[in-house]
Motif scaffolding. Structure first.
Motif, PDB file in Angstrom:
ATOM      1  N   SER A  82       0.836  -1.196   0.000  1.00 29.50           N
ATOM      2  CA  SER A  82       0.000   0.000   0.000  1.00 29.50           C
ATOM      3  C   SER A  82       0.872   1.247   0.000  1.00 29.50           C
ATOM      4  O   SER A  82       2.038   1.214   0.380  1.00 29.50           O
ATOM      5  N   THR A  83       0.284   2.359  -0.410  1.00 26.13           N
ATOM      6  CA  THR A  83       1.021   3.621  -0.394  1.00 26.13           C
ATOM      7  C   THR A  83       1.313   4.061   1.043  1.00 26.13           C
ATOM      8  O   THR A  83       2.305   4.737   1.293  1.00 26.13           O
ATOM      9  N   THR A  84       0.475   3.640   1.979  1.00 25.10           N
ATOM     10  CA  THR A  84       0.707   3.966   3.384  1.00 25.10           C
ATOM     11  C   THR A  84       1.988   3.305   3.882  1.00 25.10           C
ATOM     12  O   THR A  84       2.792   3.934   4.567  1.00 25.10           O
ATOM     13  N   SER A  85       2.180   2.034   3.540  1.00 26.10           N
ATOM     14  CA  SER A  85       3.401   1.350   3.974  1.00 26.10           C
ATOM     15  C   SER A  85       4.633   1.957   3.312  1.00 26.10           C
ATOM     16  O   SER A  85       5.694   2.058   3.928  1.00 26.10           O
ATOM     17  N   PHE A  98       4.953   5.134   2.455  1.00 27.67           N
ATOM     18  CA  PHE A  98       5.169   6.402   3.149  1.00 27.67           C
ATOM     19  C   PHE A  98       5.776   6.175   4.527  1.00 27.67           C
ATOM     20  O   PHE A  98       6.714   6.866   4.932  1.00 27.67           O
ATOM     21  N   GLU A  99       5.252   5.186   5.259  1.00 27.66           N
ATOM     22  CA  GLU A  99       5.768   4.900   6.608  1.00 27.66           C
ATOM     23  C   GLU A  99       7.230   4.472   6.566  1.00 27.66           C
ATOM     24  O   GLU A  99       8.044   4.921   7.381  1.00 27.66           O
ATOM     25  N   ARG A 100       7.577   3.616   5.639  1.00 28.36           N
ATOM     26  CA  ARG A 100       8.968   3.163   5.542  1.00 28.36           C
ATOM     27  C   ARG A 100       9.890   4.291   5.097  1.00 28.36           C
ATOM     28  O   ARG A 100      11.016   4.393   5.559  1.00 28.36           O
ATOM     29  N   VAL A 151       9.457   7.545   5.702  1.00 34.94           N
ATOM     30  CA  VAL A 151       9.635   8.443   6.847  1.00 34.94           C
ATOM     31  C   VAL A 151      10.554   7.807   7.885  1.00 34.94           C
ATOM     32  O   VAL A 151      11.403   8.486   8.484  1.00 34.94           O
ATOM     33  N   THR A 152      10.415   6.505   8.088  1.00 31.59           N
ATOM     34  CA  THR A 152      11.290   5.806   9.037  1.00 31.59           C
ATOM     35  C   THR A 152      12.747   5.885   8.600  1.00 31.59           C
ATOM     36  O   THR A 152      13.633   6.150   9.417  1.00 31.59           O
TER      37      THR A 152
END
Length: 195
Positions: free
Chosen positions: A128-131, A133-135, A137-138
């Motif tokens: 997903s685009t959320t994952s 984005f999260e990775r 940013v991490t």
């Protein structure tokens, strides 16, 4: 630095090609397979590709970010230009923030170079685009912390190789120490649950 980005892209490309070649070709449907199995295989391939690219990015951030910043101040000391910097209008905070931002933007550029390969995992699905984005940013947050550590080591040491070696040693000691510590923690937790 440009050669490290080229090597990084080549490594990610070769890894992606190997993953796509070794995974079962989802477009050839034999009589034993149905559409649901093909979709599951595609999702697994996309997830594996995304995870492999993320691991390569983590290794890049773990090695490159502190190595670059660990040599910032020490190289000025070795080249005997550190005293000239002190008499310019550049304040120490301007120098530190400039060094920090240059490393941050370099890591950001390297992460952006991975987007075409990450888009392959979106083609296969399971990501997903959320994952993403999260990775992202991490990884950027991790690079900021490691860059700050590298700048600190660079400011207290006089030789570039020593500062870079100390930085890489500390990072890998923390990385592997946390892996061993978490494994020990989960083993103790499992023993307590079984009782």
């Amino acid at each position: 630095l440009i050669f490290s980005i080229i090597g990084y892209i080549i490594l990610m490309t070769i890894t992606s090609i190997l993953i796509l070649i070794t995974s079962m070709n989802p477009f050839t449907i034999s009589g034993a397979q149905n559409a649901e199995n093909v979709l599951k295989q595609m999702v697994a391939t996309g997830d594996l590709l995304f995870t492999a690219i993320f691991v390569i990015q983590v290794l890049l951030v773990l090695i490159i970010a502190p190595t670059i910043t660990a040599g910032m101040t020490t190289m000025e000391k070795e080249k005997k230009t550190f005293d000239f910097l002190r008499v310019t209008t550049i304040t120490p905070w301007m120098y530190i923030i400039g060094s920090f931002l240059s490393t941050f933007f370099y890591v950001s550029l390297a992460l952006l170079c991975a987007l075409p390969l990450v888009s392959l995992s979106f083609l296969y699905g399971g990501v997903s685009t959320t994952s993403l984005f999260e990775r992202g940013v991490t990884l950027l947050g991790l690079s900021m912390v490691l860059s700050a550590l590298g700048l600190y080591i660079s400011s207290i040491r006089n030789r570039t190789r020593t500062a870079q070696g100390i930085g890489v040693f500390i990072i890998f000691a923390l990385f592997f120490g946390s892996l061993i510590g978490s494994a020990t923690f989960f083993e103790k937790l499992l023993v307590c649950v079984e009782r």
